[in-house]
Scaffold this motif. Structure first.
Motif, PDB file in Angstrom:
ATOM      1  N   ILE A 125       0.839  -1.197   0.000  1.00  0.00           N
ATOM      2  CA  ILE A 125       0.000   0.000   0.000  1.00  0.00           C
ATOM      3  C   ILE A 125       0.873   1.246   0.000  1.00  0.00           C
ATOM      4  CG2 ILE A 125      -1.594   1.346   1.423  1.00  0.00           C
ATOM      5  CD1 ILE A 125      -2.821  -1.341   2.308  1.00  0.00           C
ATOM      6  N   THR A 126       1.886   1.236   0.856  1.00  0.00           N
ATOM      7  CA  THR A 126       2.774   2.391   0.970  1.00  0.00           C
ATOM      8  C   THR A 126       3.479   2.686  -0.342  1.00  0.00           C
ATOM      9  OG1 THR A 126       3.159   2.012   3.324  1.00  0.00           O
ATOM     10  CG2 THR A 126       4.811   3.283   2.151  1.00  0.00           C
ATOM     11  N   GLY A 131      -5.212  15.633   6.763  1.00  0.00           N
ATOM     12  CA  GLY A 131      -5.113  14.580   5.769  1.00  0.00           C
ATOM     13  C   GLY A 131      -3.954  13.649   5.998  1.00  0.00           C
ATOM     14  N   ALA A 132      -3.678  13.318   7.255  1.00  0.00           N
ATOM     15  CA  ALA A 132      -2.575  12.395   7.577  1.00  0.00           C
ATOM     16  C   ALA A 132      -3.098  11.035   8.039  1.00  0.00           C
ATOM     17  CB  ALA A 132      -1.670  12.997   8.645  1.00  0.00           C
ATOM     18  N   ILE A 133      -4.083  11.048   8.939  1.00  0.00           N
ATOM     19  CA  ILE A 133      -4.570   9.804   9.539  1.00  0.00           C
ATOM     20  C   ILE A 133      -5.160   8.856   8.501  1.00  0.00           C
ATOM     21  CG2 ILE A 133      -6.332   8.850  11.094  1.00  0.00           C
ATOM     22  CD1 ILE A 133      -3.934   9.907  12.563  1.00  0.00           C
ATOM     23  N   CYS A 134      -5.793   9.390   7.450  1.00  0.00           N
ATOM     24  CA  CYS A 134      -6.460   8.524   6.476  1.00  0.00           C
ATOM     25  C   CYS A 134      -5.482   7.656   5.687  1.00  0.00           C
ATOM     26  CB  CYS A 134      -7.311   9.354   5.517  1.00  0.00           C
ATOM     27  SG  CYS A 134      -6.373  10.456   4.429  1.00  0.00           S
ATOM     28  N   TRP A 135      -4.187   7.955   5.773  1.00  0.00           N
ATOM     29  CA  TRP A 135      -3.191   7.155   5.047  1.00  0.00           C
ATOM     30  C   TRP A 135      -2.580   6.072   5.928  1.00  0.00           C
ATOM     31  CZ3 TRP A 135      -4.178   8.212   0.328  1.00  0.00           C
ATOM     32  CH2 TRP A 135      -4.570   9.503  -0.040  1.00  0.00           C
ATOM     33  N   ALA A 136      -3.057   5.941   7.157  1.00  0.00           N
ATOM     34  CA  ALA A 136      -2.506   4.959   8.094  1.00  0.00           C
ATOM     35  C   ALA A 136      -3.294   3.656   8.027  1.00  0.00           C
ATOM     36  CB  ALA A 136      -2.534   5.511   9.517  1.00  0.00           C
ATOM     37  N   PRO A 137      -2.708   2.563   7.528  1.00  0.00           N
ATOM     38  CA  PRO A 137      -3.428   1.292   7.451  1.00  0.00           C
ATOM     39  C   PRO A 137      -3.627   0.630   8.818  1.00  0.00           C
ATOM     40  CG  PRO A 137      -1.571   1.359   5.908  1.00  0.00           C
ATOM     41  CD  PRO A 137      -1.408   2.492   6.868  1.00  0.00           C
ATOM     42  N   ASP A 138      -2.757   0.931   9.777  1.00  0.00           N
ATOM     43  CA  ASP A 138      -2.816   0.303  11.103  1.00  0.00           C
ATOM     44  C   ASP A 138      -2.662   1.408  12.140  1.00  0.00           C
ATOM     45  OD1 ASP A 138      -2.225  -1.016  13.554  1.00  0.00           O
ATOM     46  OD2 ASP A 138      -1.502  -2.776  12.465  1.00  0.00           O
ATOM     47  N   LEU A 139      -3.765   1.816  12.739  1.00  0.00           N
ATOM     48  CA  LEU A 139      -3.767   2.963  13.639  1.00  0.00           C
ATOM     49  C   LEU A 139      -3.069   2.657  14.962  1.00  0.00           C
ATOM     50  CD1 LEU A 139      -4.782   5.853  13.509  1.00  0.00           C
ATOM     51  CD2 LEU A 139      -6.916   5.092  14.562  1.00  0.00           C
ATOM     52  N   ASN A 140      -3.325   1.477  15.521  1.00  0.00           N
ATOM     53  CA  ASN A 140      -2.709   1.117  16.799  1.00  0.00           C
ATOM     54  C   ASN A 140      -1.197   1.003  16.670  1.00  0.00           C
ATOM     55  OD1 ASN A 140      -4.981   0.955  18.580  1.00  0.00           O
ATOM     56  ND2 ASN A 140      -5.589  -0.923  17.540  1.00  0.00           N
ATOM     57  N   LEU A 141      -0.732   0.398  15.588  1.00  0.00           N
ATOM     58  CA  LEU A 141       0.710   0.271  15.373  1.00  0.00           C
ATOM     59  C   LEU A 141       1.356   1.644  15.245  1.00  0.00           C
ATOM     60  CD1 LEU A 141       3.214  -1.455  14.820  1.00  0.00           C
ATOM     61  CD2 LEU A 141       2.551  -1.517  12.401  1.00  0.00           C
ATOM     62  N   GLY A 168     -15.211   1.918   8.261  1.00  0.00           N
ATOM     63  CA  GLY A 168     -14.412   1.097   7.362  1.00  0.00           C
ATOM     64  C   GLY A 168     -13.110   0.605   7.956  1.00  0.00           C
ATOM     65  N   ARG A 169     -12.472   1.454   8.748  1.00  0.00           N
ATOM     66  CA  ARG A 169     -11.222   1.118   9.447  1.00  0.00           C
ATOM     67  C   ARG A 169     -10.172   0.546   8.500  1.00  0.00           C
ATOM     68  NH1 ARG A 169     -15.339   0.049  13.416  1.00  0.00           N
ATOM     69  NH2 ARG A 169     -14.984   1.362  15.262  1.00  0.00           N
ATOM     70  N   THR A 170      -9.807  -0.715   8.648  1.00  0.00           N
ATOM     71  CA  THR A 170      -8.698  -1.293   7.887  1.00  0.00           C
ATOM     72  C   THR A 170      -9.065  -1.667   6.461  1.00  0.00           C
ATOM     73  OG1 THR A 170      -9.213  -3.516   8.716  1.00  0.00           O
ATOM     74  CG2 THR A 170      -7.633  -2.203   9.982  1.00  0.00           C
ATOM     75  N   PHE A 227      -5.021   6.195  -5.218  1.00  0.00           N
ATOM     76  CA  PHE A 227      -4.597   6.296  -3.825  1.00  0.00           C
ATOM     77  C   PHE A 227      -5.390   5.294  -2.989  1.00  0.00           C
ATOM     78  CE2 PHE A 227      -3.440  10.511  -5.364  1.00  0.00           C
ATOM     79  CZ  PHE A 227      -2.197  10.712  -4.788  1.00  0.00           C
ATOM     80  N   THR A 228      -4.725   4.719  -2.000  1.00  0.00           N
ATOM     81  CA  THR A 228      -5.395   3.854  -1.036  1.00  0.00           C
ATOM     82  C   THR A 228      -5.451   4.575   0.295  1.00  0.00           C
ATOM     83  OG1 THR A 228      -4.631   1.823  -2.113  1.00  0.00           O
ATOM     84  CG2 THR A 228      -5.342   1.650   0.180  1.00  0.00           C
ATOM     85  N   ALA A 229      -6.664   4.867   0.747  1.00  0.00           N
ATOM     86  CA  ALA A 229      -6.860   5.570   2.012  1.00  0.00           C
ATOM     87  C   ALA A 229      -7.836   4.786   2.878  1.00  0.00           C
ATOM     88  CB  ALA A 229      -7.387   6.983   1.758  1.00  0.00           C
ATOM     89  N   PHE A 230      -7.964   5.218   4.142  1.00  0.00           N
ATOM     90  CA  PHE A 230      -8.763   4.486   5.117  1.00  0.00           C
ATOM     91  C   PHE A 230      -9.625   5.465   5.909  1.00  0.00           C
ATOM     92  CE2 PHE A 230      -4.906   2.250   4.177  1.00  0.00           C
ATOM     93  CZ  PHE A 230      -5.295   0.929   4.035  1.00  0.00           C
ATOM     94  N   ILE A 231     -10.742   4.966   6.418  1.00  0.00           N
ATOM     95  CA  ILE A 231     -11.617   5.762   7.275  1.00  0.00           C
ATOM     96  C   ILE A 231     -11.455   5.277   8.710  1.00  0.00           C
ATOM     97  CG2 ILE A 231     -13.987   6.396   7.825  1.00  0.00           C
ATOM     98  CD1 ILE A 231     -13.126   7.594   5.239  1.00  0.00           C
ATOM     99  N   TRP A 232     -11.030   6.183   9.592  1.00  0.00           N
ATOM    100  CA  TRP A 232     -10.875   5.852  11.013  1.00  0.00           C
ATOM    101  C   TRP A 232     -11.834   6.718  11.836  1.00  0.00           C
ATOM    102  CZ3 TRP A 232      -8.451   1.639  12.352  1.00  0.00           C
ATOM    103  CH2 TRP A 232      -7.411   1.136  11.546  1.00  0.00           C
ATOM    104  N   PRO A 233     -12.825   6.107  12.498  1.00  0.00           N
ATOM    105  CA  PRO A 233     -13.682   6.885  13.391  1.00  0.00           C
ATOM    106  C   PRO A 233     -12.850   7.639  14.419  1.00  0.00           C
ATOM    107  CG  PRO A 233     -14.541   4.653  13.129  1.00  0.00           C
ATOM    108  CD  PRO A 233     -13.181   4.672  12.501  1.00  0.00           C
ATOM    109  N   THR A 234     -13.305   8.800  14.819  1.00  0.00           N
ATOM    110  CA  THR A 234     -12.543   9.590  15.786  1.00  0.00           C
ATOM    111  C   THR A 234     -12.337   8.834  17.093  1.00  0.00           C
ATOM    112  OG1 THR A 234     -14.594  10.684  16.468  1.00  0.00           O
ATOM    113  CG2 THR A 234     -13.219  11.818  14.850  1.00  0.00           C
ATOM    114  N   SER A 235     -13.312   8.000  17.480  1.00  0.00           N
ATOM    115  CA  SER A 235     -13.159   7.222  18.713  1.00  0.00           C
ATOM    116  C   SER A 235     -11.973   6.274  18.613  1.00  0.00           C
ATOM    117  CB  SER A 235     -14.435   6.431  19.018  1.00  0.00           C
ATOM    118  OG  SER A 235     -14.782   5.579  17.934  1.00  0.00           O
TER     119      SER A 235
END
Length: 257
Positions: A8-9, A124-134, A177-179, A203-211
């Motif tokens: 993805i990167t 526009g930074a978080i949407c490019w993170a495939p693994d939020l916890n990592l 959508g998350r991962t 582009f490959t992007a992701f949706i991360w809920p604010t929670s």
């Protein structure tokens, strides 16, 4: 062996390289004269940054990094695109500003980027993170004690809603959508340089809920200092007064005890 995350990167890196020359930002003279592109609330949350070590992820053309440097910080910007980094460094040199720009993956930072006072992610930074916890865990290890992560980003509600006609919204993606990579990015949400073009690069992007963003930071051991959600009516054109009823961006600051 290439991992799915690396695939993805690399695909995104090729697309960012393609559009980087169209992402100009402010000219060098703007920063040479002390200009800042940071919002007032970002500066207030960061506090006095003179002499502090600040790292920005996904720094693109370098405008925020140069702004932090103008405020007296020792500022570093990393971006996956080597073309963007070259252009940002050229701007810094032309402005006569000492700023450090490096090509790097946010999941594989240079080993000397430790004991940081502030890690900054913006717009526009978080949407490019495939693994939020990592990502949260990795960034936390780079912070000094008392160091913070500051995020000012588009709200995922804005990411999934598209204005099609006057007073009409369409849901274009899954808020949860998350991962799962987004199947389609609405033209208005594409990066500058790709938006409004006949044949934008993929582009490959992701949706991360604010929670999820908040919980990733807490799980990584940080203390939540600030979490706000705010409107930005200009991001919902043609909705009129009701555009102020929808969130458009959120701000988080979390600190390492």
């Amino acid at each position: 062996m290439t991992t799915p995350l690396q695939s993805i990167t690399e695909a995104n890196r090729a697309s960012w390289n393609q559009i980087a020359p169209a992402r100009h930002g402010q000219p060098a003279d703007f920063f040479k004269s002390g200009g800042l592109v940071l919002e007032d609330f970002e500066q207030e949350l960061a506090g006095d940054v003179r002499g502090k070590r600040i790292l920005q992820l996904a720094c693109s053309c370098g405008d925020e990094v140069l702004s932090w440097a103008n405020l007296g910080a020792t500022a570093t910007g990393i971006d996956i695109s080597e073309v963007a980094i070259q252009l940002a460094q050229q701007k810094a040199t032309a402005a006569g500003i000492d700023a450090d720009f490096r090509q790097a993956d946010m999941y594989d930072l240079p080993p000397d980027l430790t004991n940081l006072d502030l890690i900054y992610l913006s717009w526009g930074a978080i949407c490019w993170a495939p693994d939020l916890n990592l990502l949260a865990q990795s960034l936390t290890t780079c912070l000094s004690s008392g160091g913070s992560i500051l995020i000012a980003d588009h709200h995922p509600i804005w990411e999934v809603l598209a204005v099609r006609n006057e007073n009409h919204l369409t849901v274009t993606a899954d808020y949860f959508g998350r991962t799962i990579p987004r199947p389609h990015i609405d033209d208005a949400k594409l990066p500058v340089g790709a938006r409004g073009t006949d044949d934008p690069p993929p582009f490959t992007a992701f949706i991360w809920p604010t929670s999820d963003v908040v919980m990733a930071l807490l799980t990584a051991g940080l203390r939540l200092d600030t979490f706000t959600e705010s409107p930005a009516p200009d991001l919902y054109p043609t909705l009129g007064p009701t555009a102020s009823h929808l969130p458009a961006y959120y701000v988080i600051k979390a600190t390492k005890p």
